[in-house]
Design a protein around this motif. Sequence first.
Motif, short mmCIF file in Angstrom:
data_model
loop_
_atom_site.label_atom_id
_atom_site.label_comp_id
_atom_site.label_asym_id
_atom_site.label_seq_id
_atom_site.Cartn_x
_atom_site.Cartn_y
_atom_site.Cartn_z
N ILE A 196 0.78 -1.09 0.00
CA ILE A 196 0.08 0.09 -0.07
C ILE A 196 0.74 1.04 -0.08
O ILE A 196 1.70 1.39 1.03
CB ILE A 196 -0.79 0.16 1.12
CG1 ILE A 196 -1.86 -1.37 1.27
CG2 ILE A 196 -1.87 1.20 1.12
CD1 ILE A 196 -2.64 -1.50 -0.03
N LEU A 197 0.86 2.24 -0.93
CA LEU A 197 1.47 3.32 -0.91
C LEU A 197 0.53 4.62 -0.45
O LEU A 197 1.09 5.41 -0.10
CB LEU A 197 1.74 3.50 -2.54
CG LEU A 197 2.42 2.41 -3.25
CD1 LEU A 197 2.77 2.78 -4.81
CD2 LEU A 197 4.25 2.20 -2.65
N ASP A 198 -0.48 4.69 -0.72
CA ASP A 198 -1.42 5.60 -0.32
C ASP A 198 -2.56 5.33 0.15
O ASP A 198 -3.34 4.38 -0.50
CB ASP A 198 -1.43 6.77 -1.16
CG ASP A 198 -2.03 8.23 -0.69
OD1 ASP A 198 -1.98 8.16 0.39
OD2 ASP A 198 -2.14 9.11 -1.55
N TYR A 199 -3.41 5.98 1.16
CA TYR A 199 -4.89 5.49 1.40
C TYR A 199 -5.50 6.66 1.73
O TYR A 199 -4.96 7.52 2.61
CB TYR A 199 -4.64 4.54 2.62
CG TYR A 199 -6.18 4.19 3.16
CD1 TYR A 199 -6.96 3.29 2.42
CD2 TYR A 199 -6.40 4.78 4.39
CE1 TYR A 199 -8.11 3.06 3.29
CE2 TYR A 199 -7.76 4.20 4.98
CZ TYR A 199 -8.57 3.48 4.30
OH TYR A 199 -9.68 3.29 4.79
N SER A 200 -6.72 6.95 1.53
CA SER A 200 -7.77 7.75 2.26
C SER A 200 -9.14 7.27 2.04
O SER A 200 -9.46 6.30 1.42
CB SER A 200 -7.66 9.09 1.27
OG SER A 200 -8.11 8.94 0.18
N GLU A 201 -10.04 8.06 2.93
CA GLU A 201 -11.22 7.43 2.90
C GLU A 201 -12.15 8.80 3.33
O GLU A 201 -11.51 9.90 3.96
CB GLU A 201 -11.48 6.42 4.13
CG GLU A 201 -10.95 7.16 5.59
CD GLU A 201 -10.96 6.00 6.72
OE1 GLU A 201 -11.77 6.40 7.85
OE2 GLU A 201 -10.50 4.94 6.35
N TYR A 238 -9.98 4.77 -0.70
CA TYR A 238 -9.15 4.85 -1.94
C TYR A 238 -7.84 4.51 -1.54
O TYR A 238 -7.15 4.83 -0.54
CB TYR A 238 -8.93 6.38 -2.56
CG TYR A 238 -10.37 7.06 -2.57
CD1 TYR A 238 -11.04 6.79 -3.85
CD2 TYR A 238 -10.88 7.91 -1.75
CE1 TYR A 238 -12.20 7.67 -4.19
CE2 TYR A 238 -11.86 8.58 -1.80
CZ TYR A 238 -12.70 8.49 -2.84
OH TYR A 238 -13.86 8.95 -2.99
N VAL A 239 -7.42 3.44 -2.38
CA VAL A 239 -5.90 2.68 -2.14
C VAL A 239 -5.05 3.13 -3.38
O VAL A 239 -5.61 2.62 -4.56
CB VAL A 239 -6.16 1.33 -1.90
CG1 VAL A 239 -4.95 0.73 -1.93
CG2 VAL A 239 -6.64 1.03 -0.26
N GLU A 240 -3.74 3.62 -3.21
CA GLU A 240 -2.55 3.41 -3.96
C GLU A 240 -1.90 2.35 -3.72
O GLU A 240 -1.41 2.22 -2.85
CB GLU A 240 -2.11 4.69 -4.44
CG GLU A 240 -1.10 4.69 -5.47
CD GLU A 240 -0.19 6.04 -5.65
OE1 GLU A 240 0.05 6.41 -6.89
OE2 GLU A 240 0.06 6.64 -4.66
N ALA A 241 -1.75 1.33 -4.63
CA ALA A 241 -0.99 0.18 -4.30
C ALA A 241 -0.03 -0.33 -5.33
O ALA A 241 -0.28 -0.02 -6.57
CB ALA A 241 -1.95 -0.94 -3.97
N ALA A 242 1.11 -0.77 -5.04
CA ALA A 242 1.95 -1.72 -6.05
C ALA A 242 1.56 -3.12 -5.88
O ALA A 242 1.80 -3.81 -4.94
CB ALA A 242 3.39 -1.34 -5.43
N VAL A 243 1.13 -3.41 -7.08
CA VAL A 243 0.92 -4.87 -7.14
C VAL A 243 1.81 -5.69 -8.23
O VAL A 243 1.77 -5.39 -9.26
CB VAL A 243 -0.45 -5.21 -7.61
CG1 VAL A 243 -0.95 -6.68 -7.80
CG2 VAL A 243 -1.67 -4.27 -6.85
N ASP A 244 2.87 -6.62 -7.72
CA ASP A 244 3.68 -7.30 -8.50
C ASP A 244 4.28 -6.11 -9.33
O ASP A 244 4.64 -6.28 -10.50
CB ASP A 244 2.95 -8.24 -9.27
CG ASP A 244 2.55 -9.42 -8.55
OD1 ASP A 244 2.96 -9.56 -7.31
OD2 ASP A 244 1.71 -10.25 -9.14
N GLY A 245 4.73 -5.11 -8.61
CA GLY A 245 5.50 -3.99 -9.22
C GLY A 245 4.64 -2.90 -10.31
O GLY A 245 5.41 -2.21 -10.56
N GLN A 246 3.42 -3.01 -10.58
CA GLN A 246 2.48 -2.36 -11.14
C GLN A 246 1.61 -1.48 -10.20
O GLN A 246 1.12 -1.73 -9.06
CB GLN A 246 1.56 -3.19 -11.99
CG GLN A 246 0.64 -2.07 -12.73
CD GLN A 246 -0.39 -3.02 -13.68
OE1 GLN A 246 -0.27 -4.05 -13.56
NE2 GLN A 246 -1.30 -2.51 -14.35
#
Length: 584
Positions: free
Chosen positions: A529-534, A548-556
């Motif tokens: 998880i790179l960023d989170y807000s609600e 809202y979640v900004e995530a790195a999933v297998d590098g993407q």
Amino acid sequence: MKTTSAVPVPSGSRMPIRKYRPFLDTNPIDLPDRQWPSKRITKAPRWMSTDLRDGNQALIEPMDPARKRRMFDLLIKLDYKEIEIGFPAASQTDYDFVRSLIEDDAVPEDVTISVLTQSRPELIERTVEAMVGFPRATVHLYNATAPVFREVVFHADKAQTIELAQSGAREVIAQAEKRLGDETIFGFEYSPEIFVDTELDFALEACESVMDVWEPGEGREIVLNLPSTVERSTPNVFADQIEWMSRNLSRREYVALSVHPHNDRGTGVATAELALLAGADRIEGCLLGQGERTGNVDLVTLGLNLFSQGIDPGIDFSDVDAIRRTVEYCTQMETSPRAPYVGDLVYTSFSGSHQDAIKKGFTARKAKVDAAGGDEEAVVWELPYLPIDPHDVGRSYEAVVRVNSQSGKGGVAYLMSTAHALELPRRLQVEFSRIVQRHTDTYGGEINAATLWQIFADEYLPTSAAPGLEPWGRFEMRASQVSSIDDEHVELNATLTDGGETVKVQATGTGPIDAFVSALHEFDLDVRILDYSEHAMSQGRDARAAAYVEAAVDGQIVWGVGIDSSITRASYKAVISAVNRALR
């Protein structure tokens, strides 16, 4: 590289320029000490609506009695106090409509009814006859004074023209004294037609000659109406003409100096406003600029121009859509979507930079209004690209921003906020606006709030969050339970579907989201998880939350969105949204 030194200009058209002369070569005026440029408008003029006469005569299909009555009732509702209702001597239809207003007791005591007549005894008699019983009534007399009409149309010299004006005025007075009782407050208006083309000294002579007959004085006003019936000069020249007349008229304190601008050059509003600076007291025009050719000056635009400067127009424009609907029904004429204040697109921005500025402006204004205790009027209206608050004229904020191929993240974010209660984080705005841009590039046209939701739901909410969408995505959240292990750790038990198969997972973490991400490692997924807000989307028992979640999933790096009545479940759904998008 070379820099610009001179921009190429057109070499000249093949249009017949020599057929035309500058207006000031035709009807010159010299007013070097003009005062109007340094004046300012501080109050509304007297308004005269000519919708039922000038506006009606210009229609492809003139109004029938029902439409006329509906227009009249609108003018009364808006609080116009002077209304020209027709030319009763011109036809039985006009005469009958005038009389119907008396028979129906439709005219308030404080409203002055005006009717138009030419300077012919039989017409004047019929005109005054139609006015018997009105509480306040004005006869509007006109005759042609401009050279082209004197010489080409009527073959009359100046002396004959003056005599016609005076004889008409005498006949109006005689008929009024004969037919109107004390129940009617009677007024008189005179127009030298077409004033703008009439030599100024002769226009003054015609007006003075009529005043000599009427004898204006204390309690006996005269309206001198100076028509720009065919707009041929620039607004500043018309202002010079009005100031010259205002300075040179005798008995000026008993004169209501009126103007009647048309819009042939497209500057009717400017002409009217500069005329006010030059001394005009009264303006004649039509709602939405109806009238011959390009129309009379637009009373709605003039009134709301004053409103936008903090001046009370005296007219109720708080529901411009209702005004437009009525005018369109009565005239059977459509309104341009770009018509000032009332058009469909005038509170709309498509440009991305405009949309972003409007969104920031609304945010800043809300903070100021909140600081003022919620008092909207305590905070001066200062918003990019919006000269007035759309709410003040009955428009909704949802119509302010619309999305097409020219739009940017600001417009997209604004519509998602106002129409769907989603406050997208800035980097998610950037990502989603690119998705919208691809859609508009592919399909073209405008995207409304409903279509925008379809695009958003199909991209971020894989479990059919919008009608007509097919569910997609590898994972779906079914159930979850979280419990505390100690002050720093929780345990999560969750039920998911993986490709349609039910799967139970268990994991621990420093919080519910951390535990859920750990549970996904069982599926050989590297999720960070790179960023989170609600935020809450609404209040009350049925309130929902968005995460809202900004995530790195297998590098993407991807964003995910979750919506649920529980903020914790919304967070899980946001993580699943990001994972499903990365695997899509």
